[in-house]
Design an enzyme around this catalytic site. Structure first.
Site, PDB file in Angstrom:
ATOM      1  N   LYS B  66       0.843  -1.192   0.000  1.00  0.00           N
ATOM      2  CA  LYS B  66       0.000   0.000   0.000  1.00  0.00           C
ATOM      3  C   LYS B  66       0.882   1.248   0.000  1.00  0.00           C
ATOM      4  O   LYS B  66       1.903   1.292   0.684  1.00  0.00           O
ATOM      5  CB  LYS B  66      -0.892  -0.019   1.247  1.00  0.00           C
ATOM      6  N   SER B 141      -9.737   1.628   2.962  1.00  0.00           N
ATOM      7  CA  SER B 141      -8.876   2.372   2.085  1.00  0.00           C
ATOM      8  C   SER B 141      -7.817   1.544   1.365  1.00  0.00           C
ATOM      9  O   SER B 141      -7.230   2.032   0.401  1.00  0.00           O
ATOM     10  CB  SER B 141      -8.171   3.477   2.880  1.00  0.00           C
ATOM     11  N   SER B 165      -9.884  -0.630   7.238  1.00  0.00           N
ATOM     12  CA  SER B 165      -9.319  -0.437   5.894  1.00  0.00           C
ATOM     13  C   SER B 165      -8.579  -1.633   5.303  1.00  0.00           C
ATOM     14  O   SER B 165      -8.169  -1.593   4.142  1.00  0.00           O
ATOM     15  CB  SER B 165      -8.374   0.772   5.891  1.00  0.00           C
TER      16      SER B 165
END
Lengths: 94, 471
Positions: B66, B141, B165
């Protein structure tokens, strides 16, 4: 429940420029979010200790041994503006 | 090769059936050809992974990371315009640790800006699409990581979870996501959103891969004073039965408005399977869970408003308005660099911490946090694990909720309580609702990852979820 003036006040505290449209929109959106948050105002929380952190760690110290820090050139490499040996910022008086 | 799980690929490399270099190039080419906007950076052609020891446990199975994790010399933009082109001078501890364990950096994955969002629509680099239906969001997210793993353009990926997330996008993309116990994974080099909640974790094709990756992520880090040594070694899960396991079900919370019938149906069918495997289902109450969302949307924005003050146009990232004096430079840089959701949260957080409001908002929210942790402590005195759906709905359409931030926030109601209490929870795919994956969340006490992974493994075998066909 949160008006334009309050939005502008908070935006100033947060160093955030907002356009007139954004102020208008944020006032509505923040009011709806804060309205939901208000649901905790009715709870009986007398005497309840606040939790700021879930992990019980206190005074996590490392050995006091000097070690190299980031090289100055590396630290300055991402700066939008710099001098030979520092970050360059606009004058506060401008 | 691409149909192998990460564990199977590691085994194939260990046997010499395939080389680590071949595995890297195969996935590099797949990531470079991705059509879901799952990536913000892919290793360039000709990249060779850093040398690793011959017995590195992860064998060279490449890793999607990420974009919230700093990677030295590789763009780390956290989904934000304010960090466009930012090249960190160091690598996050956990990314470094995994590279040394044999999981080299394959690509950086797209995300909601600074991890604020549940749909990946808040990325300054465009939304990621769900591989099950490209008109739909992948969750957020960590939506880029979830979409990448589901589509098979990465064998596995790292995400971060502040209020859901990792778990929510895993649920929406039909894969496995583990939010570990707070403190078990170093946060050093993870661009901070809400420091008392943020935790990195794995997004993987199956439960075994989650255990394999998580087992290499844990450990106390001198660079993160809130990190803790995990009291257990993480084992690869083997359980096929749930005999003697008590699973708590908070029935009252499942009656909340807005939970899709198809989600409840898949959840109930999974509970039925758990019983067939020998688990005992116990009705429990988490009396303060309904207030978790409100407490979270004070605490997380408050911490964010403080953490994001570092983006000021001085040391890195965007600078605008530099000719109009220091204050104008700050305010214009932040106006132009931050997206709407980040602005909203900075404003809420600043408001909640401002003079006259602190006790009513932040102070009370921290007290609610105590009550939520107490609820879990009481529940885990009676049961071993707690089950809920991961999210109240399946993946929604792009744009469906962007006009109503509060409705987006309400999607986190099952994931946030664990975040506030710092407890581990996993999402595994448990079925489909109208052709879209449904996530089943299993949570446990602090440091119970082995128990969670074992139970999730037994359920995974019994469910036999058909993942998206990888082509």
């Amino acid at each position: 429940m949160i008006d334009r003036e309050q939005v502008l006040h908070v935006a100033r505290l947060a160093r955030l420029q907002l356009t007139d449209d954004e102020v208008e929109r944020m006032a509505g959106e923040l009011s709806s979010i804060l309205g939901h948050i208000e649901t905790i105002s009715g709870l009986d929380l007398d005497g309840v200790e606040p939790t700021s952190h879930v992990v019980e760690v206190s005074n996590a110290l490392r050995p006091d041994v000097p070690r190299p820090s980031l090289d100055r050139e590396v630290a300055l490499s991402q700066a939008p503006a710099r001098t030979a040996d520092g970050f360059l910022v606009p004058s506060p008086q401008a | 090769m691409i149909e192998l799980s990460a564990k199977q690929l590691a085994d194939a490399i260990a046997r010499g059936d395939v080389s680590a270099a071949e595995a890297f190039e195969t996935y590099r080419a797949r990531a470079a050809a991705d059509e879901l906007n799952a990536y913000t950076w892919v290793a360039p052609e000709g990249t060779t992974a850093a040398p690793m020891s011959a017995d590195a446990p992860l064998r060279g199975v490449p890793l999607g990371v990420k974009d919230l994790f700093c990677t030295e010399g590789v763009p780390s933009q956290a989904g934000s315009r304010i960090l466009e082109g930012y090249l960190p001078p160091y690598t996050a501890s956990v990314v470094q640790r995994l590279a040394e364990a044999g999981a080299p950096l394959l690509a950086k994955t797209n995300q909601d800006e600074f991890a604020m969002g549940s749909s990946n629509e808040n990325s300054a680099y465009g939304p990621t699409r769900n591989p099950w239906d490209r008109e739909r969001i992948p969750g957020g997210s960590s939506g880029g990581s979830a979409a990448a793993v589901a589509a098979g353009s990465a064998p596995w990926a790292l995400g971060t979870d502040t209020g859901g997330s990792i778990r929510q996008p895993a649920a929406m993309c039909g894969i496995v996501g583990l939010k570990p116990t707070y403190g078990s994974v170093s946060r050093y080099g993870m661009i901070a959103f809400a420091s008392s909640l943020d935790q990195g974790g794995p997004l993987t094709r199956d439960v075994t891969d989650a255990a394999l990756l998580y087992g290499q992520m844990i450990g106390q880090d001198p660079c993160d004073s809130t990190s803790l040594a995990h009291p257990e070694t993480i084992a690869l899960p083997t359980a096929e039965r749930l005999d003697g396991i008590r699973i708590g079900v908070p029935r009252a919370d499942l009656a909340a408005d807005g939970i899709e019938p198809g989600v409840i149906a898949a959840f109930d069918a999974t509970l039925q399977r758990a019983q067939e495997l020998g688990a005992e289902l116990v009705d429990i109450e988490l009396p303060h869970a309904e207030h978790a969302l409100a407490a979270y949307y004070v605490i997380a924005p408050a911490e964010a408003s403080s953490n994001l003050s570092r983006f000021d146009g001085v040391r890195y990232g965007l600078r605008h308005g530099g000719d109009e004096g220091l204050m104008a430079m700050y305010t214009h840089t932040r106006h132009d660099g931050f997206g709407d959701e980040v602005k909203r949260r900075i404003l809420i957080g600043t408001y909640a911490l401002s003079s006259g409001y602190y006790d009513a908002y932040y102070g009370r929210a921290q007290q609610v946090r105590t009550k939520i942790a107490d609820d879990f402590r009481a529940a885990f005195g009676r049961v071993d694990l707690i089950a809920t759906p991961t999210a109240p709905t399946t993946a929604f359409k792009l744009g469906e909720k962007t006009a109503d931030p509060l409705s987006m926030y309400l999607g986190d109601l099952f994931t946030i309580p664990y975040s506030l209490a710092g407890l581990p929870a996993i999402s595994i795919p448990c079925g489909l609702s109208d052709g879209l994956p449904v996530g089943f969340q299993l949570g446990g006490p602090a440091f119970s990852e082995n128990r969670i992974l074992d139970a999730a493994h037994a359920l995974e075998q019994a469910i036999g979820f058909e993942p998206l066909e990888i082509s």
